[in-house]
Scaffold this motif. Structure first.
Motif, PDB file in Angstrom:
ATOM      1  N   GLY A 142       0.885  -1.220  -0.113  1.00  0.00           N
ATOM      2  CA  GLY A 142       0.138  -0.257   0.122  1.00  0.00           C
ATOM      3  C   GLY A 142       0.896   1.181  -0.191  1.00  0.00           C
ATOM      4  N   TRP A 143       1.830   1.294   0.784  1.00  0.00           N
ATOM      5  CA  TRP A 143       2.664   2.519   0.910  1.00  0.00           C
ATOM      6  C   TRP A 143       3.444   2.720  -0.344  1.00  0.00           C
ATOM      7  N   ALA A 144       3.902   1.542  -1.021  1.00  0.00           N
ATOM      8  CA  ALA A 144       4.725   1.537  -2.253  1.00  0.00           C
ATOM      9  C   ALA A 144       3.834   2.158  -3.494  1.00  0.00           C
ATOM     10  N   ASN A 145       2.796   1.411  -3.375  1.00  0.00           N
ATOM     11  CA  ASN A 145       1.658   2.189  -4.486  1.00  0.00           C
ATOM     12  C   ASN A 145       1.277   3.582  -4.600  1.00  0.00           C
ATOM     13  N   GLN A 146       1.299   4.001  -2.990  1.00  0.00           N
ATOM     14  CA  GLN A 146       0.902   5.504  -2.882  1.00  0.00           C
ATOM     15  C   GLN A 146       2.119   6.425  -3.421  1.00  0.00           C
ATOM     16  N   TYR A 147       3.364   5.953  -3.029  1.00  0.00           N
ATOM     17  CA  TYR A 147       4.567   6.660  -3.563  1.00  0.00           C
ATOM     18  C   TYR A 147       4.463   6.634  -5.180  1.00  0.00           C
ATOM     19  N   ILE A 148       4.464   5.575  -5.740  1.00  0.00           N
ATOM     20  CA  ILE A 148       4.453   5.542  -7.073  1.00  0.00           C
ATOM     21  C   ILE A 148       3.225   6.583  -7.641  1.00  0.00           C
ATOM     22  N   ALA A 149       2.233   6.238  -7.171  1.00  0.00           N
ATOM     23  CA  ALA A 149       1.074   7.184  -7.784  1.00  0.00           C
ATOM     24  C   ALA A 149       1.507   8.584  -7.662  1.00  0.00           C
ATOM     25  N   ALA A 150       2.044   8.736  -6.486  1.00  0.00           N
ATOM     26  CA  ALA A 150       2.213  10.297  -6.262  1.00  0.00           C
ATOM     27  C   ALA A 150       3.300  10.925  -7.241  1.00  0.00           C
ATOM     28  N   LYS A 151       4.266   9.790  -7.530  1.00  0.00           N
ATOM     29  CA  LYS A 151       5.280  10.180  -8.630  1.00  0.00           C
ATOM     30  C   LYS A 151       4.606  10.256 -10.000  1.00  0.00           C
TER      31      LYS A 151
END
Length: 167
Positions: A142-151
């Motif tokens: 979940g945290w990884a997906n949030q990071y990628i989505a923000a970028k």
């Protein structure tokens, strides 16, 4: 440019990404992040390989995707869940170390010229994990997906084969 495509298992993520990639390039790159763990998974890998024809340049890289020669190319990176698994195993289930390793890779990709379709799974939308390690990995994903989505410049959620543009 990063285009992030996420969704549940068998939601059509890879098919959709391949269509988008081929619309942009006649010589795309496919980056497989999977480590083949067993015979069943080997069959899944072969099915994905059979979906691609001779136009594709294929790389298998379990960790250092940003080091591949994909500058100025249209590439499909499939998938974050397996990529994270490799880091999670390497770090002996350290969520923070695994996330930092992935963030470093995403940051490096973000600085490259090219169009990178990054595929991921939304594993937190399903059944709650029974084990502590399963819950830890769900949090990491979940945290990884949030990071990628923000970028990412674009984010698409696949639902039952239908792309839903999020960003």
């Amino acid at each position: 440019m990063i285009i992030f495509i996420t969704g549940g298992a068998r939601s059509g993520k890879s098919r959709y990404a391949q269509e988008r990639v081929l619309a942009l390039s006649n010589n795309p790159v496919y980056v497989a992040t999977a480590k083949v763990w067993d015979d069943d998974f080997e069959q899944r890998v072969k099915r994905h390989q059979n979906d691609r024809d001779e136009r594709w340049t294929n790389f298998e890289e379990q960790r250092n995707v940003s080091a591949l020669p994909i500058d100025n190319r249209v590439a499909m990176i499939d998938c974050v869940t397996l990529w994270l698994t490799n880091f999670f195993v390497d770090t002996k289930s350290d969520i923070h170390a695994s996330l930092e390793l992935l963030k470093k890779e995403i940051d490096a990709l973000h600085t490259k010229s090219g169009t990178f379709f990054i595929i991921s799974n939304e594993i937190g939308m399903g059944v709650h994990a029974d084990t502590e390690i399963g819950r830890k990995f769900t949090d990491l994903q979940g945290w990884a997906n949030q990071y990628i989505a923000a970028k990412a410049e674009e984010v698409v959620l696949m639902v039952s084969g239908i792309p839903v543009k999020i960003k």
